[in-house]
Motif scaffolding. Sequence first.
Motif, PDB file in Angstrom:
ATOM      1  N   ALA A  94      21.565 -10.642  10.904  1.00  0.00           N
ATOM      2  CA  ALA A  94      20.341  -9.618  11.027  1.00  0.00           C
ATOM      3  C   ALA A  94      19.122 -10.289  11.304  1.00  0.00           C
ATOM      4  CB  ALA A  94      20.466  -8.668   9.988  1.00  0.00           C
ATOM      5  N   HIS A  95      18.884 -11.282  11.171  1.00  0.00           N
ATOM      6  CA  HIS A  95      17.580 -11.922  11.495  1.00  0.00           C
ATOM      7  C   HIS A  95      16.184 -11.247  10.734  1.00  0.00           C
ATOM      8  CE1 HIS A  95      19.557 -14.527  14.189  1.00  0.00           C
ATOM      9  NE2 HIS A  95      20.027 -13.213  14.850  1.00  0.00           N
ATOM     10  N   ARG A  96      16.598 -11.142   9.556  1.00  0.00           N
ATOM     11  CA  ARG A  96      15.449 -10.249   8.587  1.00  0.00           C
ATOM     12  C   ARG A  96      15.405 -10.943   7.428  1.00  0.00           C
ATOM     13  NH1 ARG A  96      17.814  -4.583   9.865  1.00  0.00           N
ATOM     14  NH2 ARG A  96      19.276  -4.816   8.043  1.00  0.00           N
ATOM     15  N   ILE A  97      14.271 -10.542   6.455  1.00  0.00           N
ATOM     16  CA  ILE A  97      14.182 -10.839   5.027  1.00  0.00           C
ATOM     17  C   ILE A  97      14.233  -9.473   4.528  1.00  0.00           C
ATOM     18  CG2 ILE A  97      12.583 -11.792   3.274  1.00  0.00           C
ATOM     19  CD1 ILE A  97      13.536 -13.822   5.716  1.00  0.00           C
ATOM     20  N   GLY A  98      15.288  -9.522   3.260  1.00  0.00           N
ATOM     21  CA  GLY A  98      15.634  -8.280   2.536  1.00  0.00           C
ATOM     22  C   GLY A  98      14.689  -8.603   1.221  1.00  0.00           C
ATOM     23  N   ARG A  99      14.514  -7.095   0.655  1.00  0.00           N
ATOM     24  CA  ARG A  99      13.855  -6.941  -0.693  1.00  0.00           C
ATOM     25  C   ARG A  99      14.512  -5.994  -1.333  1.00  0.00           C
ATOM     26  NH1 ARG A  99      10.291  -3.688  -3.352  1.00  0.00           N
ATOM     27  NH2 ARG A  99       8.982  -4.734  -5.098  1.00  0.00           N
ATOM     28  N   LEU A 100      15.282  -6.130  -2.542  1.00  0.00           N
ATOM     29  CA  LEU A 100      15.790  -5.336  -3.306  1.00  0.00           C
ATOM     30  C   LEU A 100      15.566  -5.273  -4.933  1.00  0.00           C
ATOM     31  CD1 LEU A 100      18.456  -3.519  -3.014  1.00  0.00           C
ATOM     32  CD2 LEU A 100      19.707  -5.419  -3.910  1.00  0.00           C
ATOM     33  N   THR A 101      15.171  -4.096  -5.309  1.00  0.00           N
ATOM     34  CA  THR A 101      14.711  -3.871  -6.572  1.00  0.00           C
ATOM     35  C   THR A 101      16.033  -3.730  -7.565  1.00  0.00           C
ATOM     36  OG1 THR A 101      14.606  -1.393  -6.712  1.00  0.00           O
ATOM     37  CG2 THR A 101      12.684  -2.497  -5.529  1.00  0.00           C
ATOM     38  N   PRO A 102      15.669  -3.750  -8.782  1.00  0.00           N
ATOM     39  CA  PRO A 102      16.703  -3.596  -9.826  1.00  0.00           C
ATOM     40  C   PRO A 102      17.429  -2.264  -9.751  1.00  0.00           C
ATOM     41  CG  PRO A 102      14.988  -4.999 -10.956  1.00  0.00           C
ATOM     42  CD  PRO A 102      14.427  -4.533  -9.512  1.00  0.00           C
ATOM     43  N   GLU A 103      16.333  -1.153  -9.355  1.00  0.00           N
ATOM     44  CA  GLU A 103      17.041  -0.143  -8.914  1.00  0.00           C
ATOM     45  C   GLU A 103      17.889   0.240  -7.751  1.00  0.00           C
ATOM     46  OE1 GLU A 103      14.154  -0.697 -11.777  1.00  0.00           O
ATOM     47  OE2 GLU A 103      13.928  -0.575  -9.804  1.00  0.00           O
ATOM     48  N   GLY A 104      17.911  -0.726  -6.851  1.00  0.00           N
ATOM     49  CA  GLY A 104      18.897  -0.715  -5.676  1.00  0.00           C
ATOM     50  C   GLY A 104      17.689  -0.257  -4.578  1.00  0.00           C
ATOM     51  N   ASP A 105      16.555  -0.256  -4.562  1.00  0.00           N
ATOM     52  CA  ASP A 105      15.889   0.338  -3.257  1.00  0.00           C
ATOM     53  C   ASP A 105      15.622  -0.974  -2.318  1.00  0.00           C
ATOM     54  OD1 ASP A 105      15.223   2.792  -4.337  1.00  0.00           O
ATOM     55  OD2 ASP A 105      13.619   2.038  -5.698  1.00  0.00           O
ATOM     56  N   TYR A 106      15.889  -0.817  -1.305  1.00  0.00           N
ATOM     57  CA  TYR A 106      16.164  -1.804  -0.230  1.00  0.00           C
ATOM     58  C   TYR A 106      14.929  -1.893   0.901  1.00  0.00           C
ATOM     59  CZ  TYR A 106      18.147  -4.194   4.091  1.00  0.00           C
ATOM     60  OH  TYR A 106      17.933  -4.961   5.152  1.00  0.00           O
ATOM     61  N   ALA A 107      14.587  -2.849   1.216  1.00  0.00           N
ATOM     62  CA  ALA A 107      13.521  -2.907   2.183  1.00  0.00           C
ATOM     63  C   ALA A 107      13.702  -4.159   2.923  1.00  0.00           C
ATOM     64  CB  ALA A 107      12.011  -2.840   1.694  1.00  0.00           C
ATOM     65  N   PRO A 108      13.787  -4.148   4.285  1.00  0.00           N
ATOM     66  CA  PRO A 108      13.887  -5.354   5.205  1.00  0.00           C
ATOM     67  C   PRO A 108      12.595  -5.530   5.828  1.00  0.00           C
ATOM     68  CG  PRO A 108      14.637  -3.342   6.362  1.00  0.00           C
ATOM     69  CD  PRO A 108      14.120  -2.846   5.113  1.00  0.00           C
ATOM     70  N   PHE A 109      12.529  -6.621   6.256  1.00  0.00           N
ATOM     71  CA  PHE A 109      11.095  -7.378   7.044  1.00  0.00           C
ATOM     72  C   PHE A 109      11.473  -8.131   7.963  1.00  0.00           C
ATOM     73  CE2 PHE A 109      10.071  -6.470   2.427  1.00  0.00           C
ATOM     74  CZ  PHE A 109       9.153  -5.519   2.566  1.00  0.00           C
ATOM     75  N   ALA A 110      10.992  -7.814   9.377  1.00  0.00           N
ATOM     76  CA  ALA A 110      11.476  -8.554  10.465  1.00  0.00           C
ATOM     77  C   ALA A 110      10.305  -9.922  10.538  1.00  0.00           C
ATOM     78  CB  ALA A 110      11.477  -7.846  11.706  1.00  0.00           C
ATOM     79  N   PRO A 111      10.919 -11.141  10.591  1.00  0.00           N
ATOM     80  CA  PRO A 111      10.195 -12.281  11.188  1.00  0.00           C
ATOM     81  C   PRO A 111       9.368 -11.849  12.602  1.00  0.00           C
ATOM     82  CG  PRO A 111      12.186 -13.038  10.196  1.00  0.00           C
ATOM     83  CD  PRO A 111      12.239 -11.478  10.452  1.00  0.00           C
ATOM     84  N   ARG A 112       8.440 -12.618  12.787  1.00  0.00           N
ATOM     85  CA  ARG A 112       7.666 -12.438  14.281  1.00  0.00           C
ATOM     86  C   ARG A 112       8.562 -13.041  15.299  1.00  0.00           C
ATOM     87  NH1 ARG A 112       2.225 -11.156  14.164  1.00  0.00           N
ATOM     88  NH2 ARG A 112       1.348 -10.946  11.742  1.00  0.00           N
ATOM     89  N   THR A 113       9.203 -14.162  14.930  1.00  0.00           N
ATOM     90  CA  THR A 113      10.199 -14.785  15.916  1.00  0.00           C
ATOM     91  C   THR A 113      11.550 -14.138  15.918  1.00  0.00           C
ATOM     92  OG1 THR A 113       9.182 -16.948  15.353  1.00  0.00           O
ATOM     93  CG2 THR A 113      11.397 -16.841  16.602  1.00  0.00           C
ATOM     94  N   PRO A 114      12.176 -13.353  17.029  1.00  0.00           N
ATOM     95  CA  PRO A 114      13.314 -12.835  17.133  1.00  0.00           C
ATOM     96  C   PRO A 114      14.497 -13.939  16.966  1.00  0.00           C
ATOM     97  CG  PRO A 114      12.348 -12.620  19.333  1.00  0.00           C
ATOM     98  CD  PRO A 114      11.258 -13.243  18.440  1.00  0.00           C
ATOM     99  N   GLY A 115      15.603 -13.511  16.550  1.00  0.00           N
ATOM    100  CA  GLY A 115      16.801 -14.287  16.572  1.00  0.00           C
ATOM    101  C   GLY A 115      16.569 -15.552  15.780  1.00  0.00           C
ATOM    102  N   GLY A 116      15.788 -15.686  14.726  1.00  0.00           N
ATOM    103  CA  GLY A 116      15.556 -17.216  14.213  1.00  0.00           C
ATOM    104  C   GLY A 116      16.561 -17.634  13.101  1.00  0.00           C
ATOM    105  N   GLY A 117      17.382 -16.803  12.880  1.00  0.00           N
ATOM    106  CA  GLY A 117      18.280 -17.502  11.780  1.00  0.00           C
ATOM    107  C   GLY A 117      17.598 -17.564  10.635  1.00  0.00           C
ATOM    108  N   PRO A 118      17.231 -16.620   9.738  1.00  0.00           N
ATOM    109  CA  PRO A 118      16.491 -17.101   8.332  1.00  0.00           C
ATOM    110  C   PRO A 118      17.682 -17.544   7.443  1.00  0.00           C
ATOM    111  CG  PRO A 118      16.490 -14.619   8.726  1.00  0.00           C
ATOM    112  CD  PRO A 118      17.096 -15.182  10.098  1.00  0.00           C
TER     113      PRO A 118
END
Length: 299
Positions: A83-107
């Motif tokens: 998905a070319h993103r960075i994900g954050r997940l809390t212990p309660e299950g709240d999820y937030a994605p963050f997109a790098p500046r370079t598309p298609g970078g394969g984090p």
Amino acid sequence: MNEFNESHDTGSVREFTVSDADAGPYALTEGPDGALWFTLVHRGAVARRDPDDGLVTVHPVGDGPTVITAGPDGAVWFTEYRAHRIGRLTPEGDYAPFAPRTPGGGPFGITAGPDGAMWFTLSSADRVGRVTVDGEVTEYPAPGAFPSALTTGPDGALWCTLNQGNAVGRLTTDGHGTAYPLPTEGAGPVGIAAGPDGALWFTEIGAGRIGRITVDGTVTEYPLPDPAARPHAVTAGPDGALWFTEWGGGRVGRITVGGDITSYALSRTDCEPHGITAHDGALWCALETGSLARIEVRP
């Protein structure tokens, strides 16, 4: 919530089924809540194994969650390679994605940095990124080709493997990069971890070796007994040694800072062990065939 209670016990190694065989447990970490968190790369999910009863809770996230680590903010952070993103997940299950500046970078790799932010590699773009806990993203050129895993070194810099550059890279928090070539051609370094001896330790998946690099760039390599072991991930254990997965042979290996090597067989040679982490006084690794393995640390 998914409940998996099956286990396979072979003395010092015990395996716990945590998913179906197609979900693909890939990497794992001890979360800020004391539980074991792991990615299910083929299901597009991150899961939590409860430290008390072993129950598994699955949280859907983006496509291809890969490497996961604990953040400084009480959440777990992970890369979403497809998905070319960075994900954050809390212990309660709240999820937030963050997109790098370079598309298609394969984090791919991700680690908590020395500056209170999360750092990650963009393997396909030859870049290294930084994301604050508030989601602000910056990027820097990697010091070589195909940056893979990365970790914070004892010198306050970020260290990463340069898989296609046959080198280990160092990146300061202001983006200055240095590459240290490896002695063995085609080493293909992947995993990297800070050791208890003030050096960085890494795997050479292409050469069947474990490497050590000091902060001044001196490299030492240790050949494994099985040249086809394909060592993948590495972590510091609670016993003062380094532990690593042998993807090619279905084993977990241990190397002391003096270079002594032992290994532990898993239930199948084709179980595909990838990520490894210390948790609850033992070593745990993710088997892509649907299990987590616990390796007892013996004196």
